[in-house]
Design an enzyme around this catalytic site. Structure first.
Site, PDB file in Angstrom:
ATOM      1  CB  THR A   1      -1.130  -0.001   1.236  1.00 56.27           C
ATOM      2  OG1 THR A   1      -1.911   1.019   1.145  1.00 56.27           O
ATOM      3  CG2 THR A   1      -0.412   0.086   2.477  1.00 56.27           C
TER       4      THR A   1
ATOM      5  CE  LYS B   1      -1.982   0.362  -3.715  1.00 60.82           C
ATOM      6  NZ  LYS B   1      -3.330   0.667  -3.889  1.00 60.82           N
TER       7      LYS B   1
ATOM      8  N   GLY C   1      -2.117   6.744  -8.717  1.00 61.56           N
ATOM      9  CA  GLY C   1      -1.972   5.261  -8.921  1.00 61.56           C
ATOM     10  C   GLY C   1      -3.387   4.668  -9.263  1.00 61.56           C
TER      11      GLY C   1
ATOM     12  NE  ARG D   1      -5.500  18.320  -7.516  1.00 63.13           N
ATOM     13  CZ  ARG D   1      -4.871  18.004  -6.338  1.00 63.13           C
ATOM     14  NH1 ARG D   1      -5.040  18.657  -5.472  1.00 63.13           N
ATOM     15  NH2 ARG D   1      -3.814  17.182  -6.364  1.00 63.13           N
ATOM     16  CB  THR D   2      -1.686  20.054 -13.068  1.00 62.25           C
ATOM     17  OG1 THR D   2      -1.480  18.694 -12.553  1.00 62.25           O
ATOM     18  CG2 THR D   2      -1.587  21.048 -11.759  1.00 62.25           C
TER      19      THR D   2
ATOM     20  N   GLY E   1     -16.542   2.191  -2.912  1.00 59.45           N
ATOM     21  CA  GLY E   1     -15.389   1.197  -3.363  1.00 59.45           C
ATOM     22  C   GLY E   1     -15.160  -0.213  -2.507  1.00 59.45           C
TER      23      GLY E   1
HETATM   24  P1  NAP Z   1      -3.348   9.624  -4.774  1.00 58.55           P
HETATM   25  O1  NAP Z   1      -2.338   9.261  -5.835  1.00 58.55           O
HETATM   26  O2  NAP Z   1      -2.786  10.294  -3.558  1.00 58.55           O
HETATM   27  O3  NAP Z   1      -4.655  10.918  -5.115  1.00 58.55           O
HETATM   28  C1  NAP Z   1      -4.949  10.356  -6.375  1.00 58.55           C
HETATM   29  C2  NAP Z   1      -5.161  11.899  -7.355  1.00 58.55           C
HETATM   30  O4  NAP Z   1      -6.251  12.458  -6.975  1.00 58.55           O
HETATM   31  C3  NAP Z   1      -4.132  12.658  -7.450  1.00 58.55           C
HETATM   32  O5  NAP Z   1      -3.161  12.251  -8.164  1.00 58.55           O
HETATM   33  C4  NAP Z   1      -4.512  14.068  -7.791  1.00 58.55           C
HETATM   34  O6  NAP Z   1      -4.724  14.097  -9.163  1.00 58.55           O
HETATM   35  C5  NAP Z   1      -5.890  13.881  -7.106  1.00 58.55           C
HETATM   36  N1  NAP Z   1      -6.000  14.638  -5.819  1.00 58.55           N
HETATM   37  C6  NAP Z   1      -5.332  14.461  -4.639  1.00 58.55           C
HETATM   38  N2  NAP Z   1      -5.736  15.318  -3.955  1.00 58.55           N
HETATM   39  C7  NAP Z   1      -6.842  16.273  -4.476  1.00 58.55           C
HETATM   40  C8  NAP Z   1      -7.508  17.269  -4.060  1.00 58.55           C
HETATM   41  N3  NAP Z   1      -7.281  17.571  -2.657  1.00 58.55           N
HETATM   42  N4  NAP Z   1      -8.544  17.976  -4.911  1.00 58.55           N
HETATM   43  C9  NAP Z   1      -8.527  17.329  -6.148  1.00 58.55           C
HETATM   44  N5  NAP Z   1      -7.732  16.384  -6.477  1.00 58.55           N
HETATM   45  C10 NAP Z   1      -7.087  15.880  -5.816  1.00 58.55           C
HETATM   46  O7  NAP Z   1      -4.124   8.131  -4.347  1.00 58.55           O
HETATM   47  P2  NAP Z   1      -4.305   6.912  -5.223  1.00 58.55           P
HETATM   48  O8  NAP Z   1      -3.541   5.968  -4.511  1.00 58.55           O
HETATM   49  O9  NAP Z   1      -4.492   6.910  -6.316  1.00 58.55           O
HETATM   50  O10 NAP Z   1      -5.720   6.386  -4.251  1.00 58.55           O
HETATM   51  C11 NAP Z   1      -6.982   7.273  -4.518  1.00 58.55           C
HETATM   52  C12 NAP Z   1      -8.095   6.906  -3.795  1.00 58.55           C
HETATM   53  O11 NAP Z   1      -8.616   5.689  -4.166  1.00 58.55           O
HETATM   54  C13 NAP Z   1      -8.036   6.946  -2.174  1.00 58.55           C
HETATM   55  O12 NAP Z   1      -9.046   7.577  -1.604  1.00 58.55           O
HETATM   56  C14 NAP Z   1      -7.863   5.461  -1.925  1.00 58.55           C
HETATM   57  O13 NAP Z   1      -8.081   4.947  -0.831  1.00 58.55           O
HETATM   58  C15 NAP Z   1      -8.702   4.778  -2.941  1.00 58.55           C
HETATM   59  N6  NAP Z   1      -8.401   3.501  -3.166  1.00 58.55           N
HETATM   60  C16 NAP Z   1      -9.517   2.486  -3.075  1.00 58.55           C
HETATM   61  C17 NAP Z   1      -9.143   1.287  -3.535  1.00 58.55           C
HETATM   62  C18 NAP Z   1     -10.555   0.516  -3.288  1.00 58.55           C
HETATM   63  O14 NAP Z   1     -10.249  -1.042  -3.369  1.00 58.55           O
HETATM   64  N7  NAP Z   1     -11.640   0.649  -3.011  1.00 58.55           N
HETATM   65  C19 NAP Z   1      -8.238   0.913  -3.994  1.00 58.55           C
HETATM   66  C20 NAP Z   1      -7.166   1.963  -4.388  1.00 58.55           C
HETATM   67  C21 NAP Z   1      -7.354   3.184  -4.005  1.00 58.55           C
HETATM   68  P3  NAP Z   1      -4.266  15.855  -9.810  1.00 58.55           P
HETATM   69  O15 NAP Z   1      -3.277  16.007  -8.978  1.00 58.55           O
HETATM   70  O16 NAP Z   1      -3.882  15.096 -11.186  1.00 58.55           O
HETATM   71  O17 NAP Z   1      -5.677  16.536  -9.774  1.00 58.55           O
END
Ligand code: NAP
Length: 245
Positions: free
Chosen positions: A60, A64, A130, A151-152, A229
């Site tokens: 996690t 990853k 990711g 956002r970018t 999710g």
């Molecule tokens: P991450 O890389 O931290 O964030 C995902 C993207 O969200 C960032 O790259 C950013 O994209 C955008 N973001 C971040 N903060 C933001 C804000 N304040 N306002 C608007 N956009 C924002 O996270 P991740 O690992 O991809 O995971 C994303 C979510 O999926 C988490 O909540 C995680 O818990 C969930 N998840 C769930 C499962 C499941 O099995 N249900 C599995 C994996 C992940 P930009 O900068 O390009 O806008």
């Protein structure tokens, strides 16, 4: 007894240890599940040496992507997505051989396919991290065209949030992969024209805590179908279990 575990940092709110420990008890599996909260990946050889029965790991945040150079082999999905959330450990004459998989993609596919009609061909993915890459990979496989709202925005398939209102007449599936709305910040939500949504729309949120995020609540109020999710989370864990066995 086999050992399984999770690597990440921090691991205070981890779902996996509770899930697998309960599963082992319920199904009479002779196994244990350990959280390895490590500050860097140089600790991996040490973990493998101290736990000769370690047969599988979940991975996690924040490892990853950075775990990849530490593995011997990658599955096709992990290779294309560029992220690993599950490792199978085989040993040949005691020497560990690590294969990386991405079971988030399969978890998402199974959960999505039970939710949307086959007529959906266009989607918008909110967020560009990711999880968005695993979602995009799955949509590509399902032949659903997708755009990523960031956002970018930098690349051709990336859009700004301000472009979404003009795309809604064709894009009826919206998937939130941003952390907006996740506990404890439950009142935040992605900026969308929710008033334009109706029963033709499908909103999928990768977040599972809370069960109904502000994104899903606003979509449901407008008449859209919504899904969180939770099923994806359970499915990715069960897919990991299959890889380990
Ligand atoms: P991450 O890389 O931290 O964030 C995902 C993207 O969200 C960032 O790259 C950013 O994209 C955008 N973001 C971040 N903060 C933001 C804000 N304040 N306002 C608007 N956009 C924002 O996270 P991740 O690992 O991809 O995971 C994303 C979510 O999926 C988490 O909540 C995680 O818990 C969930 N998840 C769930 C499962 C499941 O099995 N249900 C599995 C994996 C992940 P930009 O900068 O390009 O806008």
């Amino acid at each position: 007894m086999k050992t399984f575990g999770l690597i990440g940092h921090p691991l205070t709110h981890s779902f996996s240890k509770k899930y697998f420990t309960e599963k082992f008890l319920k199904e009479g599996v002779d196994a244990e599940y350990i959280n390895f909260e490590i500050s860097d990946l140089s600790k991996i050889p040490d973990i493998l040496e101290k736990h000769p029965n370690l047969s599988g790991l979940n991975v996690t945040i924040p490892y990853k992507q950075s775990i990849i150079p530490h593995l011997h082999k990658l599955s096709e999905d992990a290779q294309t997505i560029g992220a690993v959330n599950c490792i199978r450990i085989d040993r040949k004459e005691g020497i560990p051989f690590l294969t990386g998989y991405n079971t988030d993609a399969e978890g998402f596919r199974k959960s999505l396919c039970g939710f949307i009609p086959t007529t959906i061909r266009e989607a918008i993915i909110l967020g560009n991290g990711g999880a968005a890459r695993a979602v995009k990979y799955t949509l590509d496989k399902l032949h659903i065209n997708s755009l990523i709202a960031s956002r970018t925005p930098r690349q051709t398939n990336e859009i700004a949030y301000s472009q979404i209102p003009l795309l809604l007449h064709t894009h009826k599936l919206i998937i939130n992969t941003t952390p907006l709305g996740m506990f404890p910040d439950t009142e935040s939500f992605p900026p969308l024209p929710y008033e334009q949504l109706n029963s033709d729309y499908y909103l999928f949120d990768l977040i599972y805590n809370p069960e109904l995020t502000a994104f899903l609540r606003k979509g449901r109020t407008a008449g859209a179908s919504v899904k969180n999710g939770w099923e994806m989370l359970i499915t990715q864990a069960e897919e990991a279990w299959k890889k380990w066995n």
